[in-house]
Design a protein around this motif. Sequence first.
Motif, PDB file in Angstrom:
ATOM      1  N   ALA A 266       0.838  -1.206   0.000  1.00  0.00           N
ATOM      2  CA  ALA A 266       0.000   0.000   0.000  1.00  0.00           C
ATOM      3  C   ALA A 266       0.869   1.250   0.000  1.00  0.00           C
ATOM      4  O   ALA A 266       1.963   1.266   0.568  1.00  0.00           O
ATOM      5  N   SER A 267       0.375   2.306  -0.634  1.00  0.00           N
ATOM      6  CA  SER A 267       1.145   3.549  -0.694  1.00  0.00           C
ATOM      7  C   SER A 267       1.194   4.269   0.652  1.00  0.00           C
ATOM      8  O   SER A 267       2.074   5.090   0.877  1.00  0.00           O
TER       9      SER A 267
ATOM     10  N   LEU B 164      -4.682  11.127   4.977  1.00  0.00           N
ATOM     11  CA  LEU B 164      -4.255   9.855   4.385  1.00  0.00           C
ATOM     12  C   LEU B 164      -4.513   9.840   2.883  1.00  0.00           C
ATOM     13  O   LEU B 164      -3.682   9.369   2.109  1.00  0.00           O
ATOM     14  N   HIS B 165      -5.658  10.363   2.476  1.00  0.00           N
ATOM     15  CA  HIS B 165      -6.005  10.431   1.052  1.00  0.00           C
ATOM     16  C   HIS B 165      -4.984  11.298   0.297  1.00  0.00           C
ATOM     17  O   HIS B 165      -4.525  10.926  -0.785  1.00  0.00           O
ATOM     18  N   GLU B 166      -4.628  12.444   0.876  1.00  0.00           N
ATOM     19  CA  GLU B 166      -3.632  13.325   0.248  1.00  0.00           C
ATOM     20  C   GLU B 166      -2.273  12.638   0.132  1.00  0.00           C
ATOM     21  O   GLU B 166      -1.600  12.746  -0.903  1.00  0.00           O
TER      22      GLU B 166
ATOM     23  N   GLU C  43      -2.438  10.115  -2.665  1.00  0.00           N
ATOM     24  CA  GLU C  43      -2.392  10.744  -3.987  1.00  0.00           C
ATOM     25  C   GLU C  43      -0.982  11.206  -4.338  1.00  0.00           C
ATOM     26  O   GLU C  43      -0.567  11.076  -5.484  1.00  0.00           O
ATOM     27  N   ARG C  44      -0.249  11.725  -3.385  1.00  0.00           N
ATOM     28  CA  ARG C  44       1.131  12.166  -3.635  1.00  0.00           C
ATOM     29  C   ARG C  44       2.053  10.986  -3.907  1.00  0.00           C
ATOM     30  O   ARG C  44       3.076  11.141  -4.559  1.00  0.00           O
ATOM     31  N   SER C  45       1.705   9.827  -3.382  1.00  0.00           N
ATOM     32  CA  SER C  45       2.562   8.639  -3.522  1.00  0.00           C
ATOM     33  C   SER C  45       2.345   7.915  -4.853  1.00  0.00           C
ATOM     34  O   SER C  45       3.100   7.024  -5.194  1.00  0.00           O
ATOM     35  N   GLU C  46       1.290   8.279  -5.567  1.00  0.00           N
ATOM     36  CA  GLU C  46       0.993   7.580  -6.833  1.00  0.00           C
ATOM     37  C   GLU C  46       1.890   8.010  -7.949  1.00  0.00           C
ATOM     38  O   GLU C  46       2.462   9.034  -7.999  1.00  0.00           O
TER      39      GLU C  46
ATOM     40  N   ASP D 271      -7.124  -0.575  -0.998  1.00  0.00           N
ATOM     41  CA  ASP D 271      -5.793  -1.180  -1.055  1.00  0.00           C
ATOM     42  C   ASP D 271      -4.653  -0.173  -1.018  1.00  0.00           C
ATOM     43  O   ASP D 271      -3.484  -0.563  -1.022  1.00  0.00           O
ATOM     44  N   ASN D 272      -4.961   1.115  -0.995  1.00  0.00           N
ATOM     45  CA  ASN D 272      -3.908   2.129  -0.856  1.00  0.00           C
ATOM     46  C   ASN D 272      -3.489   2.326   0.595  1.00  0.00           C
ATOM     47  O   ASN D 272      -2.582   3.102   0.872  1.00  0.00           O
TER      48      ASN D 272
END
Length: 179
Positions: A24-25, A171-173, A176-179, A55-56
């Motif tokens: 997971a990211s 966590l969502h931010e 998104e930065r890790s993608e 799954d992130n």
Amino acid sequence: MDMNTPELNKPATSEDHSLGPDSASVTLIEYGDYECPYCRQAYVVVAEAQQRLGDNLRYVFRNFPLTEVHPHADRAAQAAEAADAQGRFWEMHTVLFENQDALEDKDLIAYARELDLDIARFRDDLTNRKYELRVKQDLLSGIDSGVNGTPTFFINGFRYDGPPDVLTEVLHEVAERSE
């Protein structure tokens, strides 16, 4: 996240209780106490984050019983570990948070019965404090990382000191930065 934020000294391992893929990211590690009302609130927020990120997100729970203010927390943590020995950690984790005001031994045994655990084994594990060391190891790893209250969260190795009600957004931010 501020790079001056204290870092986690013990990264997630296969010994931890975790949900979500290792790949997971975002890895969220919580040091929590089953009798802490703030941890109960965080439990709801974490469930929301898990649903939103799927799954992130890899979520890890570590025991950090604050026995000075929560006299049943250590025993509840040991009950979760005893349930883990029978493959039911997360089910017990849920039951403990959802029944936070009833954590006496008789309650813990009733929960084990509800989860269809081997009651004799569960009772024996509690009586003999079989998982006391495991709980203490979690506690000490938290202390080594600067944890002094619950809940304490680490996101990808850095302590999150913000309010729990915006944790899902943070966590969502990060995801998104890790993608």
